[in-house]
Design a protein around this motif. Structure first.
Motif, mmCIF file in Angstrom:
data_model
loop_
_atom_site.group_PDB
_atom_site.id
_atom_site.type_symbol
_atom_site.label_atom_id
_atom_site.label_comp_id
_atom_site.label_asym_id
_atom_site.label_seq_id
_atom_site.Cartn_x
_atom_site.Cartn_y
_atom_site.Cartn_z
ATOM 1 N N ASN A 121 -12.667 -13.096 -3.642
ATOM 2 C CA ASN A 121 -13.570 -14.129 -3.063
ATOM 3 C C ASN A 121 -13.568 -15.333 -2.290
ATOM 4 N N LEU A 122 -12.059 -16.046 -2.119
ATOM 5 C CA LEU A 122 -11.815 -16.708 -1.452
ATOM 6 C C LEU A 122 -12.022 -16.488 0.285
ATOM 7 N N ASN A 151 -15.303 -14.050 1.069
ATOM 8 C CA ASN A 151 -15.947 -14.565 0.616
ATOM 9 C C ASN A 151 -16.520 -15.870 0.972
ATOM 10 N N LEU A 152 -15.653 -16.673 0.574
ATOM 11 C CA LEU A 152 -16.212 -18.295 0.574
ATOM 12 C C LEU A 152 -16.217 -18.740 1.892
ATOM 13 N N ALA A 153 -15.591 -17.662 2.939
ATOM 14 C CA ALA A 153 -15.162 -18.194 4.084
ATOM 15 C C ALA A 153 -16.939 -17.697 5.219
ATOM 16 N N LYS A 154 -17.033 -18.023 6.287
ATOM 17 C CA LYS A 154 -18.163 -17.873 7.370
ATOM 18 C C LYS A 154 -17.906 -16.473 7.854
ATOM 19 N N GLU A 155 -18.111 -16.202 8.140
ATOM 20 C CA GLU A 155 -17.929 -14.576 8.743
ATOM 21 C C GLU A 155 -18.213 -15.071 10.489
ATOM 22 N N ASN A 156 -19.156 -15.310 10.975
ATOM 23 C CA ASN A 156 -19.030 -15.848 12.559
ATOM 24 C C ASN A 156 -19.007 -17.828 12.740
ATOM 25 N N PRO A 157 -18.139 -18.573 12.349
ATOM 26 C CA PRO A 157 -18.127 -19.902 11.728
ATOM 27 C C PRO A 157 -18.789 -20.921 13.479
ATOM 28 N N GLY A 212 -16.947 -29.258 16.815
ATOM 29 C CA GLY A 212 -17.016 -26.643 16.768
ATOM 30 C C GLY A 212 -15.511 -26.285 16.260
ATOM 31 N N GLU A 213 -14.321 -26.925 16.167
ATOM 32 C CA GLU A 213 -13.117 -26.563 16.338
ATOM 33 C C GLU A 213 -12.438 -26.931 15.094
ATOM 34 N N SER A 214 -13.445 -27.994 14.332
ATOM 35 C CA SER A 214 -12.180 -28.614 13.071
ATOM 36 C C SER A 214 -12.276 -27.709 12.601
ATOM 37 N N PHE A 215 -11.427 -27.885 11.155
ATOM 38 C CA PHE A 215 -11.170 -27.435 10.085
ATOM 39 C C PHE A 215 -11.739 -27.832 9.575
ATOM 40 N N LEU A 216 -13.276 -28.220 9.800
ATOM 41 C CA LEU A 216 -13.524 -27.946 8.285
ATOM 42 C C LEU A 216 -15.388 -27.050 9.107
ATOM 43 N N VAL A 217 -15.514 -27.289 9.922
ATOM 44 C CA VAL A 217 -16.295 -26.643 10.777
ATOM 45 C C VAL A 217 -15.832 -25.271 10.912
ATOM 46 N N LYS A 218 -14.559 -24.464 11.292
ATOM 47 C CA LYS A 218 -14.049 -23.170 12.027
ATOM 48 C C LYS A 218 -12.593 -22.693 11.000
ATOM 49 N N LEU A 243 -9.424 -19.821 4.315
ATOM 50 C CA LEU A 243 -10.033 -18.919 3.441
ATOM 51 C C LEU A 243 -9.808 -17.438 4.063
ATOM 52 N N LYS A 244 -9.927 -17.009 5.321
ATOM 53 C CA LYS A 244 -10.239 -15.366 6.019
ATOM 54 C C LYS A 244 -7.749 -15.005 5.442
ATOM 55 N N ASP A 245 -7.409 -15.583 5.838
ATOM 56 C CA ASP A 245 -5.926 -15.140 5.926
ATOM 57 C C ASP A 245 -4.941 -15.817 4.400
#
Length: 854
Positions: free
Chosen positions: A67-68, A70-76, A107-113, A119-121
């Motif tokens: 679920n962590l 799944n919280l991540a955006k697939e293509n930020p 667009g490269e910031s922590f909140l965006v990407k 979360l994927k890691d």
């Protein structure tokens, strides 16, 4: 509006997650695997590890890492660009507000990407069913059972997809009848090998009539290789052992026999252009050369040479060590056959000396081919090593503290690999309370220890009893410590003469022939300033005697407290005067008050008197753990200690002085006399996939006798703390059913039982659920309180139970631990309210620790 904590918000988000969020309509999420052998379900971690696709990991049944993920955006990146250009003027406004470069960086910031990548890691992508991998898993399962003798097994699988977008995969293996070993022959080309084999064939792991098992064949190769290499065949290669296995898988099931031929070939050496073959021979040790300083800048011609026993020692003026020390550390002997075990023991012992870097042992075959010269190259470590440490601390009692320590290590100080360590430490800081007149504290001390690699015992040669290969070590240490404005300002002096040896990788022996500790309390009149709970008990008793008209002789012992109508005992004149007045029956006190004051006074005397502990102890440790990654093992520790017996024996020849309590005095101090026994057993179970169940049991008892009627505080037991019952703070549990009546509660009997389930959460973060049971009691000493004493099996009802949860972060070299404990069963409560009375966050205890508690 109700406030929601960050933790609560995260919990709501995770619980609302859909584990199928990233599973497409034509895909199935693997939620379970099941393996059946002849229709019987198999629960075997080794077999389960052969399946390629494993269900996503869970924490207490919840797929947290999935679920962590799944919280991540697939293509930020795409999501950010879609948001940026969703409105025509959004990018232009942001460019004016931030600048074009900053908009790109956004667009490269922590909140965006970065958040999605993080979360994927730490998360885990969904395990989507892949039938190609399922068939590969079947092939591995089939190969596994073939290695167990089931060569004609058949495998199939079925997919249970009754649940929406979820699949359970069932693997079925029809085993058939196993193949059995019908005959065992051998084909050995070397005469030396042939004789060694038949001398040890009785213990072969492969026997006629046995079911075929490939692990037995691998084990037999390892067994024979060890035998050969420890009986002179120095260069024996395990690859020289092969097996010819003749079987016919087309025969009927009642005729599934196999014939085994053991082949042991000659030594094969690969050159540049060809492979040469030579016969294995038993080799003997010829010359043994030891180079003690082979990294020296001196040339070979400037080395000095000395012959000692079987060794030729080459040394330089830069480094000098006694030949006997080297001889005791090296296990090769001239004209003896080569043994691998001698090489291993030599390396271990040379490393244990702590004066050399890792040794390099090289063998050279002589012209005859059956003798080898042994060259041992040693590089000395630096003679002096200096280490320092610095720390800043803060606590409830210390507003700010600064500590500094340093240790100087001098190696090979007496030319016999003796290592001298000199350490000094000190701390200074400001107090956060007005307990003492001064507002500062200080503590300083030092230790000197000498370690040398042999058992030193006057007039006795211990090498025949404790061989050199057991890494024997003797340690002599002396130390002292001085405190100022810390408790009663203790001054301690201690001396230790101890031994340690390790007969195997799994057994360790420790003996402290002498463990002498002297504790002097400099400011014993501070007792009631330090032990405030005890003071409040005495002051509460004195409340009944404050009336100056009724007790004019006690009026001088009281002073006005925080409020005008409150009187408190003055420390120390008032506490001492009131206690003496009650115990000397100068005032008419009730029986209960007299008994309570007497108990308090006995405790004050015990904790303020100087202690002399003249003890000896022995500790036995055993484990079957094979390495730090082994999570299925046990550890056992037994320790026995006796104190005061030597001094008591001397008293029969030398007249010692006695105090008013008829105790023998040494240097004006009554020495402690007791016997202490401890048992501890720890057991780990590996439940698969980094889930571990760990348990510990502990029992300890210290019985005073002779010159003592109690156990010194420093040798007594306490309950609670980060490594004990974590629902109680240290020293706050017990004794028995008492409710922490003292500031530091201790006793002389302890029982502890701990159970902990450990599981991975995400990345280096792990979790735990634990249950801690146990308590302390007084037994066979001078404490008479029935609530605090152990009175047979019925006292077991006073065992406290704490349960809780924990978080751990693994830093590889150490583990940081947080445990939250809840009082589940509290024996200090009345019988009807012991269960779950304080089971809430308000009464929970947060413990901080380093590494696992057991």
């Amino acid at each position: 509006m109700a406030k929601i904590s960050l933790l609560s918000l995260l919990a709501i988000v995770l619980l609302s997650c859909n584990s199928l969020k990233k599973v497409e309509d034509d895909e199935l999420l693997v939620v379970k695997n099941a393996i059946y052998a002849d229709s019987i379900k198999v629960n075997n971690e080794e077999l389960e590890s052969l399946v390629y696709q494993k269900p996503n990991s869970t924490v207490l049944g919840y797929p947290l890492r999935l679920n962590l993920y799944n919280l991540a955006k697939e293509n930020p990146d795409s999501s950010y660009n879609a948001w940026l250009y969703r409105k025509d003027n959004r990018k232009k406004r942001l460019d004016k507000l931030l600048s074009e470069k900053q908009v790109e960086r956004l667009g490269e910031s922590f909140l965006v990407k970065g958040l999605s990548n993080w979360l994927k890691d730490i998360g885990e992508e969904p395990t989507i069913l892949d039938t190609t991998k399922t068939r590969l898993s079947l092939a591995k399962l089939s190969a596994y059972y073939q290695s167990k003798g089931y060569f004609t097994n058949n495998t199939t699988y079925e997919i249970d997809s009754a649940r929406h977008k979820k699949a359970k995969v069932n693997y079925h293996i029809e085993l058939g009848d196993p193949f059995m070993i019908d005959s065992l022959r051998n084909n050995i080309s070397s005469k030396a090998i042939d004789s060694l084999y038949f001398l040890n064939a009785e213990n072969s792991l492969i026997k006629e009539g046995q079911q075929f098992d490939l692990s037995n064949f691998n084990g037999e190769r390892e067994r024979l290789t060890g035998i050969f290499r420890n009986n002179g065949i120095r260069n024996f290669q395990e690859s020289s052992i092969t097996f010819d296995i003749l079987r016919d898988t087309t025969r009927a099931s009642d005729d599934q026999k196999m014939n085994i031929t053991l082949n042991i070939g000659d030594l094969k050496t690969r050159g540049e252009n060809e492979v040469t073959t030579s016969e294995y021979k038993v080799e003997k040790i010829n010359k043994i050369n030891i180079y003690t300083d082979y990294l020296s800048t001196n040339t070979q011609d400037s080395l000095y040479t000395i012959d000692y026993q079987d060794y030729t020692i080459h040394y330089s003026k830069n480094f000098d060590i006694k030949p006997k020390t080297l001889a005791n550390a090296i296990f090769f002997k001239k004209d003896s056959i080569y043994r691998d075990v001698d090489k291993i023991r030599t390396s271990r012992q040379l490393n244990a000396l702590n004066v050399f870097k890792y040794p390099n042992i090289i063998f050279e075959t002589d012209s005859l081919g059956n003798e080898v010269n042994t060259n041992i190259y040693l590089a000395p470590k630096t003679k002096y090593s200096l280490g320092t440490n610095f720390e800043v601390s803060r606590s409830n009692l210390r507003r700010l503290g600064v500590g500094l320590g340093t240790t100087l290590l001098i190696r090979n100080i007496f030319k016999g690999a003796e290592n001298l360590s000199i350490s000094a430490n000190g701390s200074y800081g400001l107090l956060s309370s007005n307990t003492f007149e001064a507002n500062y504290f200080s503590e300083f001390g030092g230790d000197i220890s000498l370690d040398f690699p042999r058992i030193w015992f006057p007039f006795i040669n211990t090498s025949k009893i404790i061989p050199n290969y057991t890494l024997p070590k003797t340690r002599i240490a002396i130390g002292t410590n001085f405190q100022n404005n810390i408790g009663l300002d203790k001054q301690t002096f201690n001396t230790v003469l101890g031994y340690n040896w390790v007969p195997s990788d799994f057994v360790n022996h420790e003996v402290e022939l002498l463990n002498i500790q002297f504790v002097r309390n400099v400011n014993s009149n501070r007792f009631y300033n330090v032990y405030t709970n005890t003071y409040e008990l005495l002051d509460d008793i004195a409340d009944s005697y404050e009336d100056a008209t009724l007790y004019p002789e006690l009026a001088e012992y009281f002073e006005t407290g925080d409020s005008d109508d409150e009187l408190n005992l003055i420390i120390p004149s008032g506490t001492t005067g009131f206690t003496n007045a009650v115990l000397n029956e100068e005032v008419s006190a009730t029986t209960d008050d007299y008994d309570d004051v007497n108990t308090i006074e006995e405790r004050r005397i015990r904790l303020t008197e100087n202690n002399l502990i003249f003890a000896s102890n022995y500790t036995f440790n055993k484990t079957n753990r094979t390495g730090i990654l082994d999570n299925t093992f046990y550890q056992f520790r037994w320790k026995i200690e006796g104190a005061g017996n030597v001094l008591s024996a001397f008293s029969t020849f030398i007249p010692f002085n006695k105090n008013d309590d008829d105790q023998l005095l040494v240097f004006g101090v009554p020495f402690s006399q007791y016997i202490k026994n401890e048992f501890e057993y720890v057991k780990y179970w590996d439940l698969s996939r980094s889930n571990v169940l760990a348990a510990r049991t502990f029992f300890g008892i210290a019985i005073p006798y002779g010159n003592s009627d109690n156990i010194p505080f420093v040798r007594s037991y306490f309950g609670g703390g980060s490594n004990d019952n974590r629902a109680w703070f240290p020293y706050s549990l017990g004794p028995g059913s008492t409710s922490a009546v003292n500031d530091f509660n201790e006793a002389n009997l302890k029982i502890a039982l701990n159970l902990e389930y450990r599981f991975p959460i995400a990345g280096d973060i792990n979790g735990a659920i634990f249950a801690d049971a146990g308590n302390i009691w007084n037994v066979l000493d001078n404490v008479e309180d029935p609530d605090a004493t152990f009175d047979g099996l019925k006292s077991l009802k006073d065992i406290a139970l704490g349960t809780g949860v924990g978080l751990r972060y693994d830093f590889t070299y150490f583990l940081f631990r947080l445990d939250l404990g809840f009082k589940t069963y509290n024996p200090a409560e009345i019988q009807s309210k012991r269960w779950f009375r304080d089971y809430n966050f308000a009464n929970s205890v947060l413990q901080i620790g380093i590494n696992y508690p057991f």
